[in-house]
Design a protein around this motif. Structure first.
Motif, PDB file in Angstrom:
ATOM      1  N   GLN A  35      -8.171  -4.425  -3.538  1.00 35.38           N
ATOM      2  CA  GLN A  35      -6.748  -4.090  -3.816  1.00 35.38           C
ATOM      3  C   GLN A  35      -5.931  -4.574  -2.603  1.00 35.38           C
ATOM      4  OE1 GLN A  35      -5.014  -3.570  -6.995  1.00 35.38           O
ATOM      5  NE2 GLN A  35      -3.231  -4.413  -5.836  1.00 35.38           N
ATOM      6  N   ASN A  47      -5.717  -8.171  -2.295  1.00 35.24           N
ATOM      7  CA  ASN A  47      -4.456  -8.688  -3.096  1.00 35.24           C
ATOM      8  C   ASN A  47      -3.285  -8.475  -2.725  1.00 35.24           C
ATOM      9  OD1 ASN A  47      -6.669  -9.749  -5.083  1.00 35.24           O
ATOM     10  ND2 ASN A  47      -6.835  -7.667  -6.444  1.00 35.24           N
ATOM     11  N   ASN A  99      -0.706 -11.467  -1.885  1.00 37.59           N
ATOM     12  CA  ASN A  99       0.843 -11.754  -2.601  1.00 37.59           C
ATOM     13  C   ASN A  99       1.778 -11.610  -1.539  1.00 37.59           C
ATOM     14  OD1 ASN A  99      -0.349 -11.813  -5.321  1.00 37.59           O
ATOM     15  ND2 ASN A  99      -0.360  -9.276  -5.402  1.00 37.59           N
TER      16      ASN A  99
END
Length: 399
Positions: free
Chosen positions: A229, A232, A236
């Motif tokens: 996570q 990610n 992003n």
């Protein structure tokens, strides 16, 4: 076609803002750069002049980013520079013959052999209207042959100079953003990596029961998911050139946030034989980006563990006010002196204390904490009675 006015005194407020803007460009005392040199050469050629300058006006001195003249200067006192004439107007300053200007009769660069007899300057004006410098040309003889097209070229070159400054600034901000992401990644990966190493050591000993093996397996899986996570989130954020952080708010139980942080550091606490006491005076809920606030709690609890001795007690205290929920991370460890307090929450801060078990500290964790808390509309601060007297870090988040 001569224009000269005595400089008026700038207000203190304007000058302060002007200097702040100039220094943001980080151009003072910087080495030569090709594009600035080319701009100066174009100005010199367009006017068939003896020399040209790109100069920036600081509080007491004028710095020359480019100089194609035979006057061998890279910096001069502000009071001696004709460039300061550009500060008086957002229009071009044109002096066809400096010998006709009474205010310049004692100027050293006018009086010198082959000095400045002709001078024209286009101000470098920021989007906010601050004049920070000038693109200028000079000659050692009077000039009465200057036309409007030449003056237009000088004005355009000043605009191009500003565009170059803006592009330099954007590039530097972009590089810093990527650099920040890299440091954040290294920092955020440190704790889960340490946990995985510890879990591996436990497995290697082969002393765990089936129940503990299953529990350990769950922790390893969760740690891996947290790492995924984090990656990610970083990817992003990298899509946004301004490195903006997009928060995803959700309703979370206050105790769930605290318990998640406590579970993350369960093994680390045991390694240092430390105890964690949780006191929560509210059973309420709060609207936050749970992952981001988990990052905040993990940073603060990690620091409390690092800067406390073996066997120490650490506390997380939660209380509610009319509009906020306040979390306190309290330890009885190495504490903070007055100088440390002033450095807290700044990037790469070097504090006087060293982690008690020689754990690593990169100086960016509290900077991340402050950033994330402020994005939530909250506040963060710290208190300490002094060295070796422990410390408390507080977060206030709106309900």
């Amino acid at each position: 076609m001569s224009k000269f006015k005595k400089l008026s005194t700038a207000t203190t407020r304007y000058e302060s803002l002007r200097l702040n803007k100039l220094r943001r460009y980080d151009v003072i005392d910087s080495p030569p750069e090709l594009l600035f040199d080319l701009i100066a050469e174009i100005a010199k050629t367009a006017f068939k002049a003896a020399g040209s300058f790109i100069s920036f006006i600081d509080d007491t001195q004028v710095y020359f980013k480019a100089n194609t003249s035979l006057i061998p200067v890279s910096v001069m006192k502000k009071k001696d520079s004709l460039c300061t004439l550009a500060l008086q107007s957002d229009e071009i300053t044109l002096i066809e013959d400096t010998k006709t200007c009474i205010a310049l009769k004692n100027n050293a660069y006018v009086k010198m052999d082959h000095g400045i007899r002709f001078y024209a300057a286009a101000p470098i004006t920021t989007m906010e209207g601050f004049i920070i410098g000038a693109v200028s040309v000079m000659d050692n003889k009077a000039r009465h042959d200057i036309d409007k097209d030449q003056l237009s070229v000088l004005k355009w070159l000043a605009r191009i100079t500003l565009e170059k400054l803006e592009s330099r600034l954007i590039n530097r901000i972009s590089v810093r953003a990527y650099d920040d992401r890299l440091h954040r990644l290294a920092h955020d990966m440190k704790n889960p990596a340490t946990s995985l190493i510890a879990y591996g050591q436990l497995l290697d000993k082969g002393l765990l029961s089936k129940e503990k093996l299953a529990s350990l397996g769950n922790k390893i899986e969760q740690t891996g998911r947290n790492i995924e996570q984090t990656m990610n989130n970083l990817l992003n954020e990298a899509k946004n050139e301004n490195a903006a952080i997009d928060l995803k708010f959700e309703t979370v139980k206050v105790m769930d946030l605290i318990n998640t942080a406590a579970a993350t550091f369960d093994f680390t606490l045991k390694q240092k034989q430390q105890t964690l006491k949780i006191t929560c005076h509210t059973e309420g809920y709060i609207q936050v980006d749970q992952e981001r606030i988990n990052d905040v709690f993990n940073n603060l609890l990690s620091n409390a563990i690092k800067y406390s001795h073996e066997g120490a007690s650490i506390e997380i205290i939660c209380s509610a006010t009319a509009g906020n929920i306040i979390f306190e991370f309290k330890d009885n460890g190495l504490g903070l002196n007055k100088e440390d307090i002033t450095k807290l929450f700044t990037k790469f801060a070097k504090l006087s204390s060293v982690p008690t078990a020689k754990e690593r500290s990169h100086g960016i964790g509290l900077y991340i904490v402050k950033t994330l808390v402020q994005l939530h509309g909250g506040k963060v601060w710290a208190k300490s009675a002094g060295k070796n007297l422990g410390s408390s870090f507080f977060i206030s988040l709106p309900k």
